[in-house]
Design an enzyme around this catalytic site. Structure first.
Site, PDB file in Angstrom:
ATOM      1  N   GLY A 110      -3.120   6.425  -2.539  1.00  0.00           N
ATOM      2  CA  GLY A 110      -3.275   6.065  -1.139  1.00  0.00           C
ATOM      3  C   GLY A 110      -4.372   6.789  -0.403  1.00  0.00           C
ATOM      4  O   GLY A 110      -5.520   6.361  -0.378  1.00  0.00           O
ATOM      5  N   ARG A 111      -4.040   7.928   0.210  1.00  0.00           N
ATOM      6  CA  ARG A 111      -4.980   8.621   1.088  1.00  0.00           C
ATOM      7  C   ARG A 111      -6.329   8.933   0.436  1.00  0.00           C
ATOM      8  O   ARG A 111      -7.357   8.902   1.126  1.00  0.00           O
ATOM      9  CB  ARG A 111      -4.343   9.895   1.647  1.00  0.00           C
ATOM     10  CG  ARG A 111      -3.206   9.600   2.626  1.00  0.00           C
ATOM     11  CD  ARG A 111      -2.634  10.866   3.236  1.00  0.00           C
ATOM     12  NE  ARG A 111      -1.458  10.580   4.039  1.00  0.00           N
ATOM     13  CZ  ARG A 111      -0.218  10.569   3.571  1.00  0.00           C
ATOM     14  NH1 ARG A 111       0.001  10.848   2.299  1.00  0.00           N
ATOM     15  NH2 ARG A 111       0.798  10.292   4.363  1.00  0.00           N
ATOM     16  N   GLN A 167      -0.574  -7.550   2.644  1.00  0.00           N
ATOM     17  CA  GLN A 167       0.820  -7.145   2.841  1.00  0.00           C
ATOM     18  C   GLN A 167       1.367  -7.800   4.108  1.00  0.00           C
ATOM     19  O   GLN A 167       0.865  -7.557   5.218  1.00  0.00           O
ATOM     20  CB  GLN A 167       0.955  -5.629   2.964  1.00  0.00           C
ATOM     21  CG  GLN A 167       2.423  -5.204   2.974  1.00  0.00           C
ATOM     22  CD  GLN A 167       2.624  -3.733   3.240  1.00  0.00           C
ATOM     23  OE1 GLN A 167       2.285  -3.234   4.306  1.00  0.00           O
ATOM     24  NE2 GLN A 167       3.197  -3.028   2.271  1.00  0.00           N
ATOM     25  N   TYR A 176      10.990  -0.860   7.784  1.00  0.00           N
ATOM     26  CA  TYR A 176      10.680  -2.028   8.587  1.00  0.00           C
ATOM     27  C   TYR A 176      11.720  -3.124   8.331  1.00  0.00           C
ATOM     28  O   TYR A 176      12.734  -2.885   7.692  1.00  0.00           O
ATOM     29  CB  TYR A 176       9.246  -2.461   8.314  1.00  0.00           C
ATOM     30  CG  TYR A 176       8.257  -1.386   8.740  1.00  0.00           C
ATOM     31  CD1 TYR A 176       8.156  -0.999  10.076  1.00  0.00           C
ATOM     32  CD2 TYR A 176       7.473  -0.706   7.803  1.00  0.00           C
ATOM     33  CE1 TYR A 176       7.300   0.008  10.475  1.00  0.00           C
ATOM     34  CE2 TYR A 176       6.601   0.312   8.200  1.00  0.00           C
ATOM     35  CZ  TYR A 176       6.530   0.666   9.531  1.00  0.00           C
ATOM     36  OH  TYR A 176       5.687   1.677   9.925  1.00  0.00           O
ATOM     37  N   ARG A 224       7.226  -4.744  -1.826  1.00  0.00           N
ATOM     38  CA  ARG A 224       7.223  -3.279  -1.773  1.00  0.00           C
ATOM     39  C   ARG A 224       8.609  -2.779  -1.392  1.00  0.00           C
ATOM     40  O   ARG A 224       9.266  -3.328  -0.499  1.00  0.00           O
ATOM     41  CB  ARG A 224       6.195  -2.756  -0.775  1.00  0.00           C
ATOM     42  CG  ARG A 224       5.899  -1.267  -1.028  1.00  0.00           C
ATOM     43  CD  ARG A 224       4.740  -0.733  -0.257  1.00  0.00           C
ATOM     44  NE  ARG A 224       4.180   0.431  -0.959  1.00  0.00           N
ATOM     45  CZ  ARG A 224       3.505   1.399  -0.372  1.00  0.00           C
ATOM     46  NH1 ARG A 224       3.287   1.376   0.931  1.00  0.00           N
ATOM     47  NH2 ARG A 224       3.016   2.409  -1.077  1.00  0.00           N
TER      48      ARG A 224
END
Length: 370
Positions: free
Chosen positions: A324-325, A96, A188, A235
Protein backbone atom coordinates in the site's frame (compact mmCIF):
# COMPACT_ATOMS: atom_id res chain seq x y z
CA UNK A 1 7.73 -15.78 -7.16
CA UNK A 2 6.67 -12.19 -6.45
CA UNK A 3 8.04 -10.95 -9.76
CA UNK A 4 6.55 -13.75 -11.85
CA UNK A 5 3.41 -13.27 -13.94
CA UNK A 6 -0.03 -14.46 -12.83
CA UNK A 7 -3.22 -15.23 -14.70
CA UNK A 8 -6.17 -13.68 -12.86
CA UNK A 9 -9.15 -15.09 -14.74
CA UNK A 10 -9.01 -13.28 -18.13
CA UNK A 11 -6.34 -10.82 -16.95
CA UNK A 12 -2.64 -11.45 -17.52
CA UNK A 13 -0.74 -9.78 -14.66
CA UNK A 14 2.93 -9.00 -15.30
CA UNK A 15 3.83 -9.69 -11.65
CA UNK A 16 2.17 -10.63 -8.36
CA UNK A 17 2.36 -7.14 -6.90
CA UNK A 18 -0.94 -5.36 -6.26
CA UNK A 19 -1.44 -1.67 -5.64
CA UNK A 20 -4.33 -1.73 -3.15
CA UNK A 21 -6.98 0.97 -2.73
CA UNK A 22 -5.75 4.19 -1.10
CA UNK A 23 -7.93 7.27 -0.77
CA UNK A 24 -6.09 10.36 -2.08
CA UNK A 25 -8.99 12.86 -2.34
CA UNK A 26 -8.02 14.55 -5.62
CA UNK A 27 -11.35 14.49 -7.51
CA UNK A 28 -12.73 17.64 -9.13
CA UNK A 29 -16.11 19.26 -8.55
CA UNK A 30 -18.90 16.74 -8.95
CA UNK A 31 -16.56 13.98 -7.70
CA UNK A 32 -15.15 13.68 -11.23
CA UNK A 33 -11.77 11.94 -11.80
CA UNK A 34 -9.14 14.24 -13.29
CA UNK A 35 -6.23 14.19 -15.74
CA UNK A 36 -3.93 14.41 -12.70
CA UNK A 37 -5.46 11.19 -11.37
CA UNK A 38 -4.91 9.53 -14.75
CA UNK A 39 -1.24 10.50 -14.57
CA UNK A 40 -0.96 9.17 -11.00
CA UNK A 41 -2.36 5.75 -11.85
CA UNK A 42 -0.48 5.48 -15.15
CA UNK A 43 2.79 6.15 -13.31
CA UNK A 44 2.07 3.05 -11.20
CA UNK A 45 1.03 0.76 -14.06
CA UNK A 46 4.04 -1.53 -13.52
CA UNK A 47 2.04 -3.14 -10.70
CA UNK A 48 0.55 -6.48 -11.71
CA UNK A 49 -2.85 -5.11 -10.70
CA UNK A 50 -4.00 -1.66 -9.61
CA UNK A 51 -7.13 -1.37 -7.49
CA UNK A 52 -8.35 2.21 -7.37
CA UNK A 53 -9.12 4.27 -4.33
CA UNK A 54 -12.56 3.67 -2.85
CA UNK A 55 -15.14 4.98 -5.34
CA UNK A 56 -18.65 5.77 -4.07
CA UNK A 57 -21.52 4.15 -5.93
CA UNK A 58 -23.94 6.98 -5.13
CA UNK A 59 -24.16 10.31 -3.35
CA UNK A 60 -25.46 8.40 -0.33
CA UNK A 61 -22.34 6.22 -0.41
CA UNK A 62 -19.97 9.17 0.06
CA UNK A 63 -18.12 9.66 3.34
CA UNK A 64 -15.16 11.89 2.56
CA UNK A 65 -14.41 15.05 0.61
CA UNK A 66 -13.12 14.90 -2.96
CA UNK A 67 -13.44 11.13 -3.47
CA UNK A 68 -14.20 10.22 -7.11
CA UNK A 69 -17.59 8.65 -7.79
CA UNK A 70 -18.87 6.34 -10.50
CA UNK A 71 -22.58 7.19 -10.62
CA UNK A 72 -22.73 10.06 -13.15
CA UNK A 73 -21.80 10.21 -16.82
CA UNK A 74 -19.20 12.91 -16.11
CA UNK A 75 -17.54 10.58 -13.60
CA UNK A 76 -17.56 7.71 -16.11
CA UNK A 77 -15.89 9.97 -18.68
CA UNK A 78 -13.28 10.99 -16.12
CA UNK A 79 -12.51 7.37 -15.29
CA UNK A 80 -12.13 6.59 -19.01
CA UNK A 81 -9.06 8.86 -19.01
CA UNK A 82 -7.64 6.85 -16.11
CA UNK A 83 -8.22 3.40 -17.59
CA UNK A 84 -6.93 4.46 -21.00
CA UNK A 85 -3.76 5.89 -19.44
CA UNK A 86 -3.14 2.72 -17.40
CA UNK A 87 -3.82 0.40 -20.33
CA UNK A 88 -1.50 2.46 -22.55
CA UNK A 89 1.27 1.60 -20.07
CA UNK A 90 0.35 -2.10 -20.16
CA UNK A 91 -1.35 -2.14 -16.77
CA UNK A 92 -4.50 -3.75 -15.40
CA UNK A 93 -6.93 -1.81 -13.22
CA UNK A 94 -10.02 -2.66 -11.15
CA UNK A 95 -12.19 -0.02 -9.48
CA UNK A 96 -13.15 -0.43 -5.83
CA UNK A 97 -16.90 0.10 -5.44
CA UNK A 98 -17.65 1.76 -2.12
CA UNK A 99 -20.61 2.59 0.08
CA UNK A 100 -19.45 3.97 3.42
CA UNK A 101 -22.71 3.33 5.25
CA UNK A 102 -22.68 5.08 8.61
CA UNK A 103 -19.17 6.53 8.16
CA UNK A 104 -20.40 9.77 6.63
CA UNK A 105 -21.64 13.21 7.57
CA UNK A 106 -24.92 14.99 6.97
CA UNK A 107 -23.07 17.65 4.95
CA UNK A 108 -22.12 15.00 2.38
CA UNK A 109 -25.63 13.58 2.04
CA UNK A 110 -28.44 14.87 -0.17
CA UNK A 111 -30.56 17.47 1.62
CA UNK A 112 -28.54 17.02 4.78
CA UNK A 113 -29.95 13.54 5.37
CA UNK A 114 -28.51 11.20 8.00
CA UNK A 115 -26.05 8.52 6.87
CA UNK A 116 -27.49 5.01 6.62
CA UNK A 117 -26.47 1.72 8.25
CA UNK A 118 -27.82 -1.73 9.06
CA UNK A 119 -28.51 -0.44 12.59
CA UNK A 120 -28.63 3.04 14.08
CA UNK A 121 -25.38 2.76 16.03
CA UNK A 122 -22.88 5.62 16.35
CA UNK A 123 -19.17 4.79 16.28
CA UNK A 124 -17.67 7.20 18.79
CA UNK A 125 -14.40 8.74 17.65
CA UNK A 126 -14.76 7.58 14.04
CA UNK A 127 -14.05 10.59 11.86
CA UNK A 128 -14.63 11.59 8.26
CA UNK A 129 -12.71 14.04 6.08
CA UNK A 130 -14.58 17.20 5.08
CA UNK A 131 -13.60 20.18 2.96
CA UNK A 132 -13.21 23.45 4.85
CA UNK A 133 -15.67 26.13 3.75
CA UNK A 134 -16.52 24.29 0.52
CA UNK A 135 -12.94 24.33 -0.76
CA UNK A 136 -11.94 22.31 -3.83
CA UNK A 137 -9.47 19.39 -3.67
CA UNK A 138 -6.60 21.44 -5.06
CA UNK A 139 -6.66 23.59 -1.92
CA UNK A 140 -5.92 20.65 0.35
CA UNK A 141 -8.00 22.46 2.97
CA UNK A 142 -9.82 19.70 4.83
CA UNK A 143 -10.54 18.60 8.38
CA UNK A 144 -11.46 15.40 10.23
CA UNK A 145 -14.78 15.46 12.09
CA UNK A 146 -16.93 12.91 13.96
CA UNK A 147 -19.29 11.07 11.64
CA UNK A 148 -23.00 11.79 11.98
CA UNK A 149 -25.52 9.59 13.74
CA UNK A 150 -26.85 7.05 11.21
CA UNK A 151 -30.36 5.74 10.73
CA UNK A 152 -31.32 2.13 10.06
CA UNK A 153 -32.05 1.11 6.47
CA UNK A 154 -35.45 -0.18 5.43
CA UNK A 155 -35.60 -3.33 3.33
CA UNK A 156 -36.66 -1.45 0.16
CA UNK A 157 -33.69 0.88 0.68
CA UNK A 158 -31.37 -2.13 0.99
CA UNK A 159 -32.69 -3.44 -2.31
CA UNK A 160 -32.05 -0.03 -3.90
CA UNK A 161 -28.43 0.01 -2.68
CA UNK A 162 -27.91 -3.42 -4.25
CA UNK A 163 -29.10 -1.95 -7.54
CA UNK A 164 -26.76 1.01 -7.03
CA UNK A 165 -23.85 -1.45 -6.78
CA UNK A 166 -25.02 -3.15 -9.98
CA UNK A 167 -25.28 0.13 -11.89
CA UNK A 168 -21.87 1.22 -10.62
CA UNK A 169 -20.38 -2.07 -11.86
CA UNK A 170 -21.93 -1.54 -15.28
CA UNK A 171 -20.59 2.01 -15.28
CA UNK A 172 -17.15 0.64 -14.44
CA UNK A 173 -17.17 -1.62 -17.49
CA UNK A 174 -18.31 1.31 -19.63
CA UNK A 175 -15.40 3.31 -18.21
CA UNK A 176 -12.95 0.63 -19.35
CA UNK A 177 -12.05 -1.06 -16.08
CA UNK A 178 -10.84 -4.66 -16.19
CA UNK A 179 -13.07 -5.49 -13.23
CA UNK A 180 -14.45 -4.27 -9.91
CA UNK A 181 -13.66 -4.86 -6.25
CA UNK A 182 -16.54 -4.67 -3.78
CA UNK A 183 -15.41 -2.89 -0.63
CA UNK A 184 -16.50 -5.32 2.07
CA UNK A 185 -13.83 -4.28 4.59
CA UNK A 186 -12.64 -1.61 7.02
CA UNK A 187 -15.95 -0.87 8.70
CA UNK A 188 -17.95 0.34 5.70
CA UNK A 189 -21.47 -0.68 4.69
CA UNK A 190 -20.97 -4.29 3.58
CA UNK A 191 -18.87 -5.04 6.65
CA UNK A 192 -21.37 -3.20 8.85
CA UNK A 193 -23.91 -5.82 7.78
CA UNK A 194 -21.45 -8.68 8.35
CA UNK A 195 -20.02 -7.84 11.78
CA UNK A 196 -22.01 -8.81 14.85
CA UNK A 197 -21.38 -5.57 16.76
CA UNK A 198 -22.62 -3.29 13.97
CA UNK A 199 -25.64 -5.33 12.84
CA UNK A 200 -28.39 -5.64 15.44
CA UNK A 201 -31.22 -6.21 12.97
CA UNK A 202 -33.85 -8.86 13.66
CA UNK A 203 -35.16 -9.21 10.08
CA UNK A 204 -33.70 -11.30 7.24
CA UNK A 205 -30.64 -9.02 7.02
CA UNK A 206 -29.54 -9.73 10.59
CA UNK A 207 -30.24 -11.84 13.64
CA UNK A 208 -28.06 -14.79 12.59
CA UNK A 209 -24.83 -15.38 10.70
CA UNK A 210 -26.82 -16.26 7.59
CA UNK A 211 -28.79 -13.05 7.97
CA UNK A 212 -25.71 -10.89 8.49
CA UNK A 213 -24.13 -12.37 5.35
CA UNK A 214 -27.26 -11.90 3.21
CA UNK A 215 -26.37 -8.39 2.04
CA UNK A 216 -22.86 -9.48 0.96
CA UNK A 217 -24.35 -12.46 -0.87
CA UNK A 218 -27.04 -10.45 -2.64
CA UNK A 219 -24.74 -7.58 -3.67
CA UNK A 220 -22.04 -9.92 -4.97
CA UNK A 221 -24.49 -12.17 -6.79
CA UNK A 222 -26.21 -9.22 -8.46
CA UNK A 223 -22.92 -7.63 -9.56
CA UNK A 224 -21.56 -10.97 -10.80
CA UNK A 225 -24.76 -11.55 -12.78
CA UNK A 226 -24.45 -8.07 -14.32
CA UNK A 227 -20.79 -8.07 -15.44
CA UNK A 228 -19.52 -11.63 -14.92
CA UNK A 229 -18.13 -13.21 -11.77
CA UNK A 230 -14.68 -13.34 -13.39
CA UNK A 231 -14.58 -9.53 -13.26
CA UNK A 232 -15.46 -9.30 -9.56
CA UNK A 233 -13.29 -9.30 -6.44
CA UNK A 234 -14.26 -8.66 -2.81
CA UNK A 235 -12.19 -7.02 -0.09
CA UNK A 236 -12.50 -8.28 3.48
CA UNK A 237 -10.86 -7.37 6.79
CA UNK A 238 -11.62 -10.16 9.25
CA UNK A 239 -9.59 -8.85 12.18
CA UNK A 240 -9.42 -5.11 11.74
CA UNK A 241 -11.51 -2.91 14.01
CA UNK A 242 -11.43 0.16 11.79
CA UNK A 243 -14.46 2.45 11.95
CA UNK A 244 -15.70 0.57 15.00
CA UNK A 245 -16.74 -2.57 13.11
CA UNK A 246 -16.03 -5.66 15.20
CA UNK A 247 -17.18 -9.25 14.87
CA UNK A 248 -17.32 -11.55 17.89
CA UNK A 249 -16.37 -14.71 15.97
CA UNK A 250 -14.33 -13.51 12.98
CA UNK A 251 -12.99 -16.86 11.80
CA UNK A 252 -16.41 -18.49 11.75
CA UNK A 253 -17.99 -15.43 10.13
CA UNK A 254 -15.43 -14.79 7.43
CA UNK A 255 -14.86 -18.39 6.41
CA UNK A 256 -18.63 -18.62 5.98
CA UNK A 257 -18.42 -15.48 3.84
CA UNK A 258 -15.59 -17.02 1.80
CA UNK A 259 -17.74 -20.08 1.17
CA UNK A 260 -20.49 -17.87 -0.24
CA UNK A 261 -18.02 -16.01 -2.46
CA UNK A 262 -16.57 -19.31 -3.66
CA UNK A 263 -20.06 -20.51 -4.66
CA UNK A 264 -20.66 -17.27 -6.58
CA UNK A 265 -17.31 -17.79 -8.30
CA UNK A 266 -15.70 -14.38 -7.87
CA UNK A 267 -12.17 -13.86 -9.20
CA UNK A 268 -10.54 -13.06 -5.88
CA UNK A 269 -10.82 -12.19 -2.21
CA UNK A 270 -8.56 -9.36 -1.08
CA UNK A 271 -7.78 -9.64 2.62
CA UNK A 272 -6.72 -6.49 4.44
CA UNK A 273 -4.61 -7.54 7.39
CA UNK A 274 -4.40 -5.18 10.34
CA UNK A 275 -1.35 -3.01 9.70
CA UNK A 276 -0.98 -0.80 12.75
CA UNK A 277 1.35 -1.33 15.71
CA UNK A 278 0.27 -4.08 18.13
CA UNK A 279 -2.54 -5.09 15.78
CA UNK A 280 -3.96 -8.63 15.98
CA UNK A 281 -2.12 -11.02 13.69
CA UNK A 282 -4.05 -13.28 11.36
CA UNK A 283 -3.11 -16.83 12.29
CA UNK A 284 -1.72 -19.14 9.63
CA UNK A 285 -4.53 -21.59 10.40
CA UNK A 286 -7.04 -18.85 9.55
CA UNK A 287 -5.27 -18.21 6.24
CA UNK A 288 -5.15 -21.95 5.53
CA UNK A 289 -8.91 -22.11 6.12
CA UNK A 290 -9.41 -19.38 3.52
CA UNK A 291 -7.30 -21.34 1.04
CA UNK A 292 -9.23 -24.53 1.71
CA UNK A 293 -12.59 -22.77 1.34
CA UNK A 294 -11.99 -20.39 -1.56
CA UNK A 295 -10.76 -21.65 -4.94
CA UNK A 296 -10.15 -18.27 -6.59
CA UNK A 297 -7.13 -16.00 -6.08
CA UNK A 298 -6.26 -14.72 -2.61
CA UNK A 299 -4.65 -11.30 -2.21
CA UNK A 300 -3.14 -10.20 1.11
CA UNK A 301 -2.19 -6.62 2.00
CA UNK A 302 -0.69 -5.19 5.16
CA UNK A 303 2.91 -4.13 5.88
CA UNK A 304 4.44 -6.70 3.54
CA UNK A 305 8.13 -6.71 2.71
CA UNK A 306 9.61 -8.64 -0.20
CA UNK A 307 10.70 -11.36 2.22
CA UNK A 308 7.27 -11.66 3.86
CA UNK A 309 5.64 -11.62 0.45
CA UNK A 310 7.83 -14.43 -0.85
CA UNK A 311 7.11 -16.50 2.26
CA UNK A 312 3.37 -15.96 1.83
CA UNK A 313 3.46 -16.97 -1.84
CA UNK A 314 5.65 -20.01 -1.21
CA UNK A 315 3.40 -21.14 1.65
CA UNK A 316 0.54 -21.43 -0.82
CA UNK A 317 -2.03 -19.40 1.13
CA UNK A 318 -1.50 -16.25 -0.96
CA UNK A 319 -1.46 -15.70 -4.73
CA UNK A 320 -0.89 -11.95 -4.91
CA UNK A 321 0.48 -9.40 -2.42
CA UNK A 322 -0.58 -5.79 -1.95
CA UNK A 323 1.93 -3.08 -1.08
CA UNK A 324 0.00 0.00 0.00
CA UNK A 325 1.75 3.11 1.31
CA UNK A 326 5.07 2.40 -0.48
CA UNK A 327 3.22 2.95 -3.78
CA UNK A 328 2.34 6.51 -2.75
CA UNK A 329 5.94 7.73 -2.96
CA UNK A 330 7.34 5.11 -5.35
CA UNK A 331 5.57 5.01 -8.71
CA UNK A 332 8.09 2.39 -9.87
CA UNK A 333 7.77 0.27 -6.72
CA UNK A 334 7.98 -3.17 -8.44
CA UNK A 335 11.30 -2.17 -10.04
CA UNK A 336 12.67 -0.87 -6.74
CA UNK A 337 11.59 -4.00 -4.87
CA UNK A 338 13.02 -6.36 -7.47
CA UNK A 339 16.43 -4.70 -7.45
CA UNK A 340 16.59 -3.79 -3.76
CA UNK A 341 16.69 -0.05 -4.39
CA UNK A 342 15.96 2.49 -1.63
CA UNK A 343 12.42 3.80 -1.36
CA UNK A 344 11.24 7.40 -1.41
CA UNK A 345 9.53 8.54 1.79
CA UNK A 346 5.97 9.82 1.40
CA UNK A 347 4.88 13.30 2.47
CA UNK A 348 2.10 12.42 4.91
CA UNK A 349 0.50 15.87 4.93
CA UNK A 350 -0.09 15.47 1.17
CA UNK A 351 -1.96 12.16 1.46
CA UNK A 352 -5.43 13.75 1.21
CA UNK A 353 -6.26 16.64 -1.09
CA UNK A 354 -3.98 19.02 -2.93
CA UNK A 355 -2.42 18.91 -6.37
CA UNK A 356 0.61 17.28 -7.95
CA UNK A 357 2.89 17.80 -4.93
CA UNK A 358 3.15 14.58 -2.96
CA UNK A 359 1.04 12.86 -5.62
CA UNK A 360 2.61 12.72 -9.09
CA UNK A 361 5.98 14.39 -8.42
CA UNK A 362 7.81 11.53 -6.68
CA UNK A 363 10.93 10.55 -8.67
CA UNK A 364 11.43 7.28 -10.49
CA UNK A 365 14.64 5.37 -9.71
CA UNK A 366 17.42 6.57 -12.01
CA UNK A 367 14.73 8.53 -13.86
CA UNK A 368 13.50 5.17 -15.14
CA UNK A 369 10.02 5.58 -16.59
CA UNK A 370 8.46 2.12 -16.63
Amino acid sequence: MLFESFQLEHNYLKNKIVMPPMTRSRAAKGEVPTALMAEYYAQRASAGLIITEGTPISTQGRGYAWTPGIYTQAQIEGWKKVTQAVHAKGGKIFVQLWHVGRVSHTSLQENGNSPVAPSAILAEGVKVFLAKNGQEASSGQGEMVQHSMPRSLSIPEIHQIIQDFVQAARNAIEAGFDGVELHGANGYLIEQFIDSQTNKRTDEYGGSLEGRLRFLKEVTTAVADAIGANKVGVRQAPLTTLMGAIDDTPEETYIAAAKILNEIGVAYIHIAEADWDNAPEMAVDFKAAYRKTFKGALIYSGKYTVQRAEEALQSGWADLIGFGRPFIANPDLPYRLQYGLPLNEPIREKFFGGGAEGYTDYPFAENKQL
